[in-house]
Design a protein around this motif. Structure first.
Motif, mmCIF file in Angstrom:
data_model
loop_
_atom_site.group_PDB
_atom_site.id
_atom_site.type_symbol
_atom_site.label_atom_id
_atom_site.label_comp_id
_atom_site.label_asym_id
_atom_site.label_seq_id
_atom_site.Cartn_x
_atom_site.Cartn_y
_atom_site.Cartn_z
ATOM 1 N N PRO A 1 0.811 -1.223 0.000
ATOM 2 C CA PRO A 1 0.000 0.000 0.000
ATOM 3 C C PRO A 1 0.844 1.273 0.000
ATOM 4 C CG PRO A 1 -0.131 -1.113 2.119
ATOM 5 C CD PRO A 1 0.651 -1.997 1.210
ATOM 6 N N LEU A 2 0.239 2.341 -0.471
ATOM 7 C CA LEU A 2 0.884 3.652 -0.456
ATOM 8 C C LEU A 2 1.106 4.080 0.983
ATOM 9 C CD1 LEU A 2 -1.253 5.445 -3.189
ATOM 10 C CD2 LEU A 2 1.054 4.506 -3.432
ATOM 11 N N GLU A 3 2.000 5.047 1.163
ATOM 12 C CA GLU A 3 2.297 5.508 2.518
ATOM 13 C C GLU A 3 1.056 6.057 3.213
ATOM 14 O OE1 GLU A 3 4.984 8.961 4.389
ATOM 15 O OE2 GLU A 3 6.117 7.464 3.257
ATOM 16 N N ARG A 4 0.226 6.826 2.502
ATOM 17 C CA ARG A 4 -0.965 7.403 3.145
ATOM 18 C C ARG A 4 -1.911 6.311 3.629
ATOM 19 N NH1 ARG A 4 -2.106 8.865 -2.343
ATOM 20 N NH2 ARG A 4 -3.788 7.573 -3.120
ATOM 21 N N ASP A 5 -2.008 5.191 2.884
ATOM 22 C CA ASP A 5 -2.846 4.079 3.317
ATOM 23 C C ASP A 5 -2.248 3.391 4.534
ATOM 24 O OD1 ASP A 5 -4.701 4.502 1.237
ATOM 25 O OD2 ASP A 5 -3.444 3.359 -0.155
#
Length: 134
Positions: A8-12
């Protein structure tokens, strides 16, 4: 919390860790906050206002601040203690490193007596909290 995707992306990752923290270390003993990245703040402030957000001095944005900040009263795990614990969590994807600004923030945070960690998921946060005795 289990991430939706394999990487997952960092924000997720931030949101997944934050959900785990809020469920595992809830109010009133703990308060957790997500810190908006400076680029996201600039983009939102600049939306529909050409040139205005970009004229703010660079140091006004607090580059290097960890992704999640938390403060808690340890009364429930250390009866009779009145001091607070301040925790900063920098969230990274595998292979990503802290920026120079993040390393400076970490040093300043730890000198001030705060606990700091870099995590990729809630399992790493849980393990570090156990190590800290939280």
């Amino acid at each position: 919390m289990k991430p939706k995707f394999a990487n997952p992306l960092e924000r997720d990752r931030v949101l997944s860790i934050l959900q785990w923290l809020q469920a595992t270390y809830p109010r009133p003993h703990w308060k957790w906050s997500r810190v908006e990245p400076p680029g996201a703040i600039r983009a939102r402030a600049n939306r529909g206002k050409p040139g205005t957000a970009w004229n703010v001095p660079e140091d006004a944005w607090g580059n290097g601040v960890a992704d999640i900040l938390g403060i808690g009263r340890p009364e429930w795990w250390a009866p009779g203690t009145t001091s607070c614990k301040a925790i900063a969590i920098e969230v990274k994807r595998p292979g990503n490193k802290q920026s120079p600004d993040q390393l400076i923030f970490q040093k300043d945070w730890e000198i001030a007596g705060g606990l700091y960690m870099v995590a990729r998921d809630s399992h790493e946060v849980e393990a570090q909290f156990k190590h800290w005795g939280i």
